[in-house]
Structures are given as structure tokens and as C-alpha cells.
Design a protein around this motif. Structure first.
Motif, PDB file in Angstrom:
ATOM      1  N   VAL A  43     -48.775  39.879   6.008  1.00 59.82           N
ATOM      2  CA  VAL A  43     -50.204  40.140   5.843  1.00 59.82           C
ATOM      3  C   VAL A  43     -50.740  40.559   7.210  1.00 59.82           C
ATOM      4  N   THR A  44     -51.391  41.711   7.263  1.00 58.71           N
ATOM      5  CA  THR A  44     -51.897  42.213   8.539  1.00 58.71           C
ATOM      6  C   THR A  44     -53.411  42.072   8.666  1.00 58.71           C
ATOM      7  N   ARG A  45     -54.071  41.691   7.577  1.00 62.44           N
ATOM      8  CA  ARG A  45     -55.523  41.518   7.593  1.00 62.44           C
ATOM      9  C   ARG A  45     -55.867  40.238   6.831  1.00 62.44           C
ATOM     10  N   ILE A  46     -56.572  39.333   7.503  1.00 62.30           N
ATOM     11  CA  ILE A  46     -57.049  38.102   6.874  1.00 62.30           C
ATOM     12  C   ILE A  46     -58.573  38.145   6.940  1.00 62.30           C
ATOM     13  N   GLU A  47     -59.224  37.899   5.817  1.00 62.60           N
ATOM     14  CA  GLU A  47     -60.679  38.047   5.765  1.00 62.60           C
ATOM     15  C   GLU A  47     -61.325  36.893   5.008  1.00 62.60           C
ATOM     16  N   MET A  48     -62.628  36.744   5.229  1.00 64.72           N
ATOM     17  CA  MET A  48     -63.410  35.754   4.510  1.00 64.72           C
ATOM     18  C   MET A  48     -64.878  35.999   4.795  1.00 64.72           C
ATOM     19  N   THR A  49     -65.724  35.258   4.092  1.00 60.65           N
ATOM     20  CA  THR A  49     -67.150  35.257   4.410  1.00 60.65           C
ATOM     21  C   THR A  49     -67.518  33.858   4.870  1.00 60.65           C
ATOM     22  N   VAL A  50     -68.544  33.809   5.722  1.00 60.59           N
ATOM     23  CA  VAL A  50     -69.008  32.538   6.275  1.00 60.59           C
ATOM     24  C   VAL A  50     -70.527  32.613   6.398  1.00 60.59           C
ATOM     25  N   PHE A  51     -71.200  31.532   6.042  1.00 59.91           N
ATOM     26  CA  PHE A  51     -72.654  31.520   6.170  1.00 59.91           C
ATOM     27  C   PHE A  51     -73.040  31.754   7.627  1.00 59.91           C
ATOM     28  N   VAL A  52     -74.087  32.561   7.844  1.00 61.73           N
ATOM     29  CA  VAL A  52     -74.478  32.937   9.201  1.00 61.73           C
ATOM     30  C   VAL A  52     -74.919  31.737  10.036  1.00 61.73           C
ATOM     31  N   ASP A  53     -75.338  30.648   9.394  1.00 54.49           N
ATOM     32  CA  ASP A  53     -75.770  29.466  10.149  1.00 54.49           C
ATOM     33  C   ASP A  53     -74.643  28.466  10.388  1.00 54.49           C
ATOM     34  N   ASN A  54     -73.415  28.796   9.991  1.00 58.53           N
ATOM     35  CA  ASN A  54     -72.277  27.893  10.194  1.00 58.53           C
ATOM     36  C   ASN A  54     -71.621  28.205  11.537  1.00 58.53           C
ATOM     37  N   SER A  55     -72.327  27.883  12.606  1.00 59.11           N
ATOM     38  CA  SER A  55     -71.874  28.256  13.956  1.00 59.11           C
ATOM     39  C   SER A  55     -70.549  27.611  14.329  1.00 59.11           C
ATOM     40  N   ARG A  56     -70.295  26.409  13.864  1.00 61.04           N
ATOM     41  CA  ARG A  56     -69.030  25.740  14.176  1.00 61.04           C
ATOM     42  C   ARG A  56     -67.847  26.518  13.585  1.00 61.04           C
ATOM     43  N   ALA A  57     -67.971  26.942  12.324  1.00 65.48           N
ATOM     44  CA  ALA A  57     -66.892  27.706  11.688  1.00 65.48           C
ATOM     45  C   ALA A  57     -66.749  29.080  12.341  1.00 65.48           C
ATOM     46  N   ALA A 108     -67.404  29.943  15.375  1.00 65.87           N
ATOM     47  CA  ALA A 108     -66.746  29.764  16.677  1.00 65.87           C
ATOM     48  C   ALA A 108     -65.242  29.549  16.503  1.00 65.87           C
ATOM     49  N   LEU A 109     -64.848  28.755  15.504  1.00 62.74           N
ATOM     50  CA  LEU A 109     -63.422  28.537  15.237  1.00 62.74           C
ATOM     51  C   LEU A 109     -62.741  29.858  14.897  1.00 62.74           C
ATOM     52  N   TYR A 110     -63.319  30.614  13.994  1.00 63.83           N
ATOM     53  CA  TYR A 110     -62.709  31.868  13.574  1.00 63.83           C
ATOM     54  C   TYR A 110     -62.611  32.848  14.747  1.00 63.83           C
ATOM     55  N   GLU A 111     -63.648  32.925  15.563  1.00 63.50           N
ATOM     56  CA  GLU A 111     -63.608  33.823  16.717  1.00 63.50           C
ATOM     57  C   GLU A 111     -62.526  33.411  17.716  1.00 63.50           C
ATOM     58  N   ARG A 112     -62.301  32.109  17.889  1.00 65.04           N
ATOM     59  CA  ARG A 112     -61.224  31.654  18.779  1.00 65.04           C
ATOM     60  C   ARG A 112     -59.862  32.146  18.305  1.00 65.04           C
ATOM     61  N   PHE A 113     -59.728  32.367  17.003  1.00 66.21           N
ATOM     62  CA  PHE A 113     -58.469  32.838  16.433  1.00 66.21           C
ATOM     63  C   PHE A 113     -58.447  34.353  16.228  1.00 66.21           C
ATOM     64  N   GLY A 114     -59.391  35.059  16.820  1.00 62.01           N
ATOM     65  CA  GLY A 114     -59.362  36.514  16.798  1.00 62.01           C
ATOM     66  C   GLY A 114     -60.105  37.173  15.641  1.00 62.01           C
ATOM     67  N   PHE A 115     -60.837  36.411  14.861  1.00 68.24           N
ATOM     68  CA  PHE A 115     -61.641  37.010  13.794  1.00 68.24           C
ATOM     69  C   PHE A 115     -62.885  37.645  14.406  1.00 68.24           C
ATOM     70  N   GLU A 116     -63.321  38.735  13.804  1.00 69.27           N
ATOM     71  CA  GLU A 116     -64.523  39.424  14.251  1.00 69.27           C
ATOM     72  C   GLU A 116     -65.481  39.595  13.078  1.00 69.27           C
ATOM     73  N   ILE A 117     -66.762  39.564  13.383  1.00 64.09           N
ATOM     74  CA  ILE A 117     -67.773  39.831  12.367  1.00 64.09           C
ATOM     75  C   ILE A 117     -67.779  41.330  12.102  1.00 64.09           C
TER      76      ILE A 117
END
Length: 166
Positions: A112-126, A128-137
Motif C-alpha cells: 500500500v503506497t497511500r494511507i488516508e483518513m478523515t479527522v475532525f478539524v478540532d482533534n489537534s491531538r490526532a 499532531a500524531l498523524y503529522e508526526r508519521f508523515g500524513f499531510e492535510i
């Protein structure tokens, strides 16, 4: 604290039921209040043989859970995931452990070369976690969900495997 990430088991259902019905989990997901054991079992059951369902075990119980759901056909290179941690264990690195296992399996075992999801805009903790692992908005869906009596926005986020196909 000793944490083991492993495959989900039927015996984890009581712990998953507790997690699923916690206010913090419900607020960060599409879960409704007062879900039944049957609804939680259906949510925790793989929909396909390609699905990966994990738990983080600590203190003899499942304190976090995650799933990876690869897509098919022309989207076979991509997958979505969900992740949740028991609110009594939040902030202890359990989400990081689960997300690392999801990414490792997706990229190194399923191609799998692309992993995606949606996250509520006010869920700053999540976020931040996703961004630490290379996810981008990649964008924002306005009024995408109804929560606590109001419509709320979600970010769509994705991680492309470093050096992946482009």
C-alpha cells in the motif's frame, strides 16, 4: 508500561465495547452514543480478508485498537484506517505504536503506497500524531459530520509511502 500490539481477538470485545462507548472516542469518530455490543462487534469485524485489525494490550486488556482497510481495483494501492485509545491510557504512546504497526504492514507487507483518513478539524491531538508519521492535510470537507448538535468540518489527510510510485 508494557504494551503489546497484536491481532484483535474475539475475547477483546468487552474492552472494545468500553472504548467505543467512551466520550473521547465518540467525539473523535462517527460513533453514536449508546452503541450495542452487537454494533461494536460488527465494527470490529474485518470486512475483507485483506483487513488488518489490531489491539494494543496493556495491563492484561485491550487499551487501544486500530484497523487498516485496503481498497480494491484501481485503488488497490491505497487504504484507509481508524484508530482509538482508551481514554484512561491516552498520551502514553499507544496510538503511536498502533499507527506504526498499521504503516509497517501497509507499506512492507501489502504494498500500500497511500494511507488516508478523515479527522475532525478540532482533534489537534490526532492531527499532531498523524503529522508526526508523515500524513499531510490534503483538504477540508465542510459540514461533513453532525456531532453534539452541530455540523463540523473534517480534514482529509494522507501519507504517501516515501519513494512510492508517482
Amino acid at each position: 508500561m508494557d504494551v503489546t500490539v497484536r491481532a484483535m481477538r474475539e475475547a477483546d470485545l468487552p474492552d472494545l465495547f468500553e472504548l467505543y462507548n467512551q466520550p473521547a472516542f465518540r467525539s473523535g469518530t462517527l460513533a453514536l452514543p449508546y452503541e450495542s455490543v452487537e454494533a461494536v462487534k460488527a465494527w470490529a469485524t474485518p470486512r475483507s480478508p485483506r483487513d488488518l485489525h489490531l489491539v494494543a494490550e496493556a495491563d492484561g486488556r485491550a487499551v487501544g485498537a486500530a484497523a487498516l482497510r485496503p481498497f480494491y481495483g484501481r485503488r488497490a494501492h491505497a487504504a484507509e484506517f481508524w484508530l482509538g485509545v482508551n481514554e484512561d491510557y491516552a498520551g502514553r504512546g499507544i496510538g503511536s505504536r498502533l499507527l506504526a504497526a498499521i504503516i509497517d504492514t501497509a507499506e512492507n507487507w501489502l504494498n500500500v503506497t497511500r494511507i488516508e483518513m478523515t479527522v475532525f478539524v478540532d482533534n489537534s491531538r490526532a492531527i499532531a500524531l498523524y503529522e508526526r508519521f508523515g500524513f499531510e492535510i490534503e483538504g477540508t470537507h465542510r459540514d461533513a459530520s453532525f456531532r453534539d448538535g452541530a455540523f463540523v468540518d473534517v480534514h482529509c489527510m494522507a501519507r504517501l509511502r516515501p519513494g512510492g510510485v508517482r
